[in-house]
Design an enzyme around this catalytic site. Sequence first.
Site, PDB file in Angstrom:
ATOM      1  N   LEU A 252       0.820  -1.219   0.000  1.00  0.00           N
ATOM      2  CA  LEU A 252       0.000   0.000   0.000  1.00  0.00           C
ATOM      3  C   LEU A 252       0.852   1.267   0.000  1.00  0.00           C
ATOM      4  O   LEU A 252       1.657   1.493   0.905  1.00  0.00           O
ATOM      5  CB  LEU A 252      -0.913   0.000   1.237  1.00  0.00           C
ATOM      6  CG  LEU A 252      -1.840   1.225   1.364  1.00  0.00           C
ATOM      7  CD1 LEU A 252      -2.808   1.307   0.204  1.00  0.00           C
ATOM      8  CD2 LEU A 252      -2.562   1.213   2.694  1.00  0.00           C
ATOM      9  N   ASP A 253       0.668   2.110  -0.999  1.00  0.00           N
ATOM     10  CA  ASP A 253       1.319   3.427  -1.080  1.00  0.00           C
ATOM     11  C   ASP A 253       2.843   3.342  -1.126  1.00  0.00           C
ATOM     12  O   ASP A 253       3.537   4.295  -0.766  1.00  0.00           O
ATOM     13  CB  ASP A 253       0.882   4.328   0.094  1.00  0.00           C
ATOM     14  CG  ASP A 253      -0.615   4.602   0.065  1.00  0.00           C
ATOM     15  OD1 ASP A 253      -1.196   4.559  -1.023  1.00  0.00           O
ATOM     16  OD2 ASP A 253      -1.200   4.853   1.135  1.00  0.00           O
ATOM     17  N   GLU A 254       3.362   2.195  -1.566  1.00  0.00           N
ATOM     18  CA  GLU A 254       4.815   2.008  -1.596  1.00  0.00           C
ATOM     19  C   GLU A 254       5.359   1.912  -3.021  1.00  0.00           C
ATOM     20  O   GLU A 254       6.548   1.679  -3.217  1.00  0.00           O
ATOM     21  CB  GLU A 254       5.210   0.733  -0.828  1.00  0.00           C
ATOM     22  CG  GLU A 254       4.926   0.754   0.660  1.00  0.00           C
ATOM     23  CD  GLU A 254       5.939   1.571   1.465  1.00  0.00           C
ATOM     24  OE1 GLU A 254       6.815   2.210   0.850  1.00  0.00           O
ATOM     25  OE2 GLU A 254       5.833   1.570   2.700  1.00  0.00           O
TER      26      GLU A 254
END
Lengths: 277, 277, 277, 277
Positions: free
Chosen positions: C220-222
């Site tokens: 997530l969001d990486e």
Amino acid sequence: MQYILQIDCPDQKGLVHKISGILFKSGLNIIENEEFVDHVNNHFFMRSEVVGGLNKAKIISKLSSVLPRQAHIQLHEKKKKNIVVLVTKEYHCLGDLLVRHHFGELNANILAIVSNHLELKEFCGKFSVPFHHISAEGLERSEHESKVLEIVNPYKAEYLVLAKYMRILTPGFTKNFSNRIINIHHSFLPAFIGAKPYSQAYNRGVKLIGATAHFVNDTLDEGPIITQDVINTNHKNDAKMMAKAGRDVEKIVLSNALKLVFADRVFVYNNKTIIFQ
Amino acid sequence: MQYILQIDCPDQKGLVHKISGILFKSGLNIIENEEFVDHVNNHFFMRSEVVGGLNKAKIISKLSSVLPRQAHIQLHEKKKKNIVVLVTKEYHCLGDLLVRHHFGELNANILAIVSNHLELKEFCGKFSVPFHHISAEGLERSEHESKVLEIVNPYKAEYLVLAKYMRILTPGFTKNFSNRIINIHHSFLPAFIGAKPYSQAYNRGVKLIGATAHFVNDTLDEGPIITQDVINTNHKNDAKMMAKAGRDVEKIVLSNALKLVFADRVFVYNNKTIIFQ
Amino acid sequence: MQYILQIDCPDQKGLVHKISGILFKSGLNIIENEEFVDHVNNHFFMRSEVVGGLNKAKIISKLSSVLPRQAHIQLHEKKKKNIVVLVTKEYHCLGDLLVRHHFGELNANILAIVSNHLELKEFCGKFSVPFHHISAEGLERSEHESKVLEIVNPYKAEYLVLAKYMRILTPGFTKNFSNRIINIHHSFLPAFIGAKPYSQAYNRGVKLIGATAHFVNDTLDEGPIITQDVINTNHKNDAKMMAKAGRDVEKIVLSNALKLVFADRVFVYNNKTIIFQ
Amino acid sequence: MQYILQIDCPDQKGLVHKISGILFKSGLNIIENEEFVDHVNNHFFMRSEVVGGLNKAKIISKLSSVLPRQAHIQLHEKKKKNIVVLVTKEYHCLGDLLVRHHFGELNANILAIVSNHLELKEFCGKFSVPFHHISAEGLERSEHESKVLEIVNPYKAEYLVLAKYMRILTPGFTKNFSNRIINIHHSFLPAFIGAKPYSQAYNRGVKLIGATAHFVNDTLDEGPIITQDVINTNHKNDAKMMAKAGRDVEKIVLSNALKLVFADRVFVYNNKTIIFQ
């Protein structure tokens, strides 16, 4: 009910105390308040958002009695402004405004759109906003302006927004809308006044290009500036690429200016703006 | 040894292939390479950083043999530039340069500082850089410039840096240093050319103030722009406050420009800069 | 015909010369060319725009013969990408994309819009783009994703654009679109990963709020960051006001990222992007 | 004489009127005034700059009598703060502060500089500011902090400025200086808390790098943020190049924060800052 009070007058001691006293004793609750004193011109500005029931005439009369004779006092209900938008062929500012309008973000009712060309008619149709085409073909400037006024006046708009309206307005037109016409100019004013600012910018080899939202007055691109912003550019961009790249900053700068103006956050004084944000 | 190669010439097919071939066959390793074609003027620019042993004259001659006749070819060792700094009374740009210089960050040797005033002498003394005071009192502009040249010339500086040197230079002076004088102007050029740009900015009511680093040519504030930047301002700032607030952007813009110029990253063409960063 | 060539491979001497030689000898004209060597990982990247007639397989085979075995070579015609857009309830990014799309500025064909809610259906109707509502009500995450894939897959989109799609995608979904899903996250990543970034920002008392466009990967969001930008905020803004103020930077950051990706200017390497603009 | 009045208390109707009344009736002239109501926490903040003769105790007592019991009232003469600066090895923030200090721009007296290393000693000598070297070699953290306090305390500084002081301070130290230690952190907090933020930034592949000036409290990098700014970066910069490029934004952000704090423009409330600029 929520109201916005705007006062400006020559500065003197005790103004904040006197004004806030009248608001307080009238049972109004100040939920936002800002003052500014222009020490160069010794002039006082104040904007208050107040909540409560009030008798407008009474408050203004009380304020007048404690303020210097030359004071301007404006007190109006907090509500959406009524506006007419003027455009030519470019879609980016208009598109941005219509999307915001559609979703209730604009803080204004777009009553109509007026254009000297037909390119944007179909697009406006999607948003069910009246579109008026007033060609300038074969008309004197004053004739065209008269025709525009004929269409615009009945709407009784509080503001005209020039969303890339590529025609110069004469004093005969602008005098009807003192500090009520907002234009977006596609340069960082006062650099690149007049026609083709991106070509001027390319020729000068600037490393930033910008946009300026300003009120329109009698002199081209000389009205009070509301907001400005810039983006980077470099040698890779010719004038056309700059114009493309500049669209986003233009539409955001215009929209930011409208937010401020429509929220009664902008004072005009000495051809400059005082903005309480 | 590390070298920087700068080429510009009319564009034609195969230039990158030909140039990179000569570098490759000479056993040089390209560690950084950038090209740009100006499609408006059909002109080619290339900058390469190469590592290896080389015979400068031989490489240039080989390059000349495959490039258009009008090509400019520059090949120099990567090393610090020798500079002379001219100032008047303001300390912020000079202070910034001297601190960087002291800690080896400037990519240049400051050989001397020249000023038409005495205010900064004591400060320069802290950093053990020769300070020359050449008063302009009672001198014709050309006389003063001659005196400055007498001092400057023996240093054989590669660049002159005008770090808030508040005097206009005549073509008689600048012709000695074509694209070798860098000035910091305290506005977003071409807005507010000439004297007192912050007063001009205050009077116009701009919402951004800026700084521009540029090469100096014959026409005041019209030379090729290297870098520009802006900061926000508003109605609270009068001209003096703008001038104070602008100091930081001035010193950073100047320093950024010097980084680029001293690393041979800047081409000048048609009074504009092409910058490979 | 215009083509874009993208190459990345372990660095070695002479790559530019070899590659440009093949292009030159094939009679192709390079109109834009950029290289970059990642000296930390000793990896070479190159992007060329070429004009001319070419046999794609032949060029790739010639390039393969001179490049390191591990080289990635991509050569495709310069043309609009086919995309599907996923949204939830917020209109600002979608509105911006649809206006650009309508006027041919997006460099992509929006084949369809998919949403887990109905709020934006009527708006999409104005632009005659198919709208698919796939409610997540009462569904396991994987069930919902399967339903989305059923709708999305037949469109054979080259990219999925998450224009404020407020659901986390599982690796089971994202594995189908490696570096082909672009998300806009409403914070300056890696600050404020996950839910309610503006509440997080308000609670932390930051003075800038931002937006990040990135490719979506398993975490997530990486995923690799494409573009980011920030705007000022201050104590006057609570989380809701930040969210409102952030809309413009979100839509512009997303649109800037799409411009770069759709023009094949973005390489992904080691979970980072190399961007030739 | 010029004074600064700072008040914060639970909000209630009429506060501005009451406070301005006391100032007015005391014959003081308000030359700058700003208020803010935090509507989330229903808390009122006000800062006034007043000119005139006054009895400090009397004014405070009058104010106390009309304000809520929990009100914080601070009234002090407008004057330069006394500060001690802590550094380690990096020169850029210190150099910037010393130049400003030398020319009277800092709005503070630097009483002394304390460092755990010797690198900056000679440089400080140029500016005739006492330099104290307190090595941390072989010392427990608390031992080292005690030694620092022994040096710092006698100076009775109003603020400690950590101008790239690369040691974590324990609560045992910071409790002595509540909201009186200002640190510059070389990232856009809360991204990249702790050690080596530029390495973290490089590894994450961000497109902006930043700096944050904040008050120091018990938790590392969690204190109230005063100012932040960012600059662009890209794939060409490794961690070292980012660190170099970040120096300028670090020094400017720190200096901007000090300007605000030293002018008593910053309130701390709920681990956030309210700033009247």
